[in-house]
Motif scaffolding. Structure first.
Motif, PDB file in Angstrom:
ATOM      1  N   LYS A 259       0.865  -1.186   0.000  1.00 37.00           N
ATOM      2  CA  LYS A 259       0.000   0.000   0.000  1.00 37.00           C
ATOM      3  C   LYS A 259       0.899   1.232   0.000  1.00 37.00           C
ATOM      4  CE  LYS A 259      -3.975   1.863   2.414  1.00 37.00           C
ATOM      5  NZ  LYS A 259      -4.832   1.716   3.602  1.00 37.00           N
ATOM      6  N   GLU A 261       0.916   5.276   0.552  1.00 40.19           N
ATOM      7  CA  GLU A 261       0.081   6.348   1.087  1.00 40.19           C
ATOM      8  C   GLU A 261       0.222   7.606   0.245  1.00 40.19           C
ATOM      9  OE1 GLU A 261       1.058   6.561   5.252  1.00 40.19           O
ATOM     10  OE2 GLU A 261       0.214   4.547   5.563  1.00 40.19           O
ATOM     11  N   ASP A 277      -4.324   7.003  -1.206  1.00 38.78           N
ATOM     12  CA  ASP A 277      -3.789   5.694  -0.848  1.00 38.78           C
ATOM     13  C   ASP A 277      -4.068   4.723  -1.989  1.00 38.78           C
ATOM     14  OD1 ASP A 277      -3.220   6.960   1.471  1.00 38.78           O
ATOM     15  OD2 ASP A 277      -4.394   5.637   2.784  1.00 38.78           O
TER      16      ASP A 277
END
Ligand code: PLP
Length: 372
Positions: A259, A261, A277
């Motif tokens: 992931k 951000e 995100d």
């Protein structure tokens, strides 16, 4: 212990059934006695020459065409009996091999024939095809005088047998036929000046074989790009006489998912920055595999959806913007079909501002060709 190779999931999957089917369709489209010369130069346009040639011969091709002496050696080592034609210029020092192993050579100069005397006596006569340059401007004789001199040089020696004569078209894949018609005219003029017609007269590349007058099929056609299921041009693609099936697909798997951000970046130069995100996938393919940096922004298929290559493509790895969090090991298709979606060789060619021919040729040897 058997040593495993191809640990990396990146591979080019070659559908030999598609190749066979494209040849069978061509067979039905051709006049009954016209032979099919399978053009397998440049490692069969990057598809893998041995497997492609096997499939082509099984589907009815009676001759293989390659570009260079080394390609001919590679073919002969694997196919002891099939006729093999070298389309390009051959250096004189290849003549002994050509004689011993029955490789057919392209010739276009009386001087070349005369210099071949240095290699006599030969175990057996070498078959040659005369190349006529009717407007491609690459190799070939351009005048009746040159043709006459070449013909006489061949006739004067037992070292060579005239087996064929051919030419190559520069614009067969274009809608405008003016230049093409002129090449046909010049070829016929020179062919008519030949005292005897050899066994194989051939002028047709894929485009000519598919969309031009059937009289231009002569004794054989040289079938290249559409054997691989690709069209010679978008114009020919619109008027194909039968559907063709692409044989090449490029596949890999996600090796990492993370992931990112908002505000974080990816890759050399930190060129991609997330503005929300997002999930990023890493795939083990890069410019050293032939996926050059200009393909940044190209879409790939994952989970049946399109996902973009983001940031700079690295030498061995690239990053893609995922539509959601996938697991490591999720299949990724770079060229080919997945679910309802397809990325074509032409999509890559458009992105690269080139032609589809070039794309599989520049997928490097590091990418294993596997066959289905
Ligand atoms: C490469 C080549 C072909 C095959 O052309 P396609 O457009 O792929 O069918 C035919 N003839 C010659 C002389 C070639 O060099």
């Amino acid at each position: 212990m058997c040593i495993q190779t191809n640990y990396r999931p990146t591979k080019a999957v070659i559908d030999l059934q598609a190749i066979a089917s494209n040849i069978s369709s061509l067979r039905k489209h051709l006049q009954p006695d016209v032979q099919i010369i399978a053009v397998v130069k440049a490692n069969a346009y990057g598809h893998g020459d041995i497997e492609v040639a096997k499939a082509a011969i099984r589907a009815g091709a009676t001759m293989l065409a390659v570009a260079t002496p080394d390609e001919a050696v590679h073919m002969r080592t694997n196919f002891p009996d099939i006729d093999i034609l070298i389309l390009g210029a051959t250096p004189l020092n290849f003549i002994p091999y050509a004689s011993k192993e029955n490789i057919t050579l392209t010739v276009f100069s009386a001087d070349w024939i005369n210099h071949a005397n240095a290699y006599s006596p030969l175990p057996q006569s070498v078959k040659v095809h005369i190349k006529i340059d009717s407007g491609m401007g690459r190799i070939g004789v351009t005048t009746k005088e040159e043709l006459q001199a070449l013909y006489e040089a061949i006739a004067a020696t037992s070292q060579f047998i005239l087996d064929g004569i051919f030419t190559h078209f520069a614009t067969a894949d274009e809608e405008d036929t003016l230049y093409f018609d002129n090449q046909v005219y010049l070829f016929k003029e020179l062919l008519g000046a030949l005292p005897t017609k050899p066994r194989l007269v051939h002028v047709a590349n894929t485009a000519t074989a598919l969309v031009k007058d059937t009289s231009l099929q002569y004794d054989a056609v040289r079938f290249g790009i559409s054997m691989y299921g690709l069209t010679p041009s978008s114009y020919v693609g619109e008027i194909l006489p039968f559907p063709i099936q692409p044989a090449f697909s490029l596949q890999t798997e996600l090796v990492h998912v993370k992931k990112l951000e908002a505000g974080q970046s990816v890759g050399y130069g930190a060129l991609f920055t997330a503005n929300e995100d997002v999930y990023i996938g890493t795939i083990p393919i890069g410019y050293a595999d032939g996926m050059i940096r200009k393909l940044s922004g190209q879409e790939v298929l994952v989970g049946g959806e399109r996902a973009k290559i983001i940031g700079r493509i690295c030498m061995d790895q690239s990053m893609i913007l995922l539509p959601k969090a996938y697991n490591v090991g999720e299949p990724v298709v770079l060229i080919g079909k997945q679910g309802q979606q397809e990325i074509t060789m032409d999509d890559w060619a458009n992105k690269l501002e080139t032609i589809n021919y070039e794309v599989p040729c520049v997928i490097t040897a590091r990418v294993p060709r596997v066959y289905k």
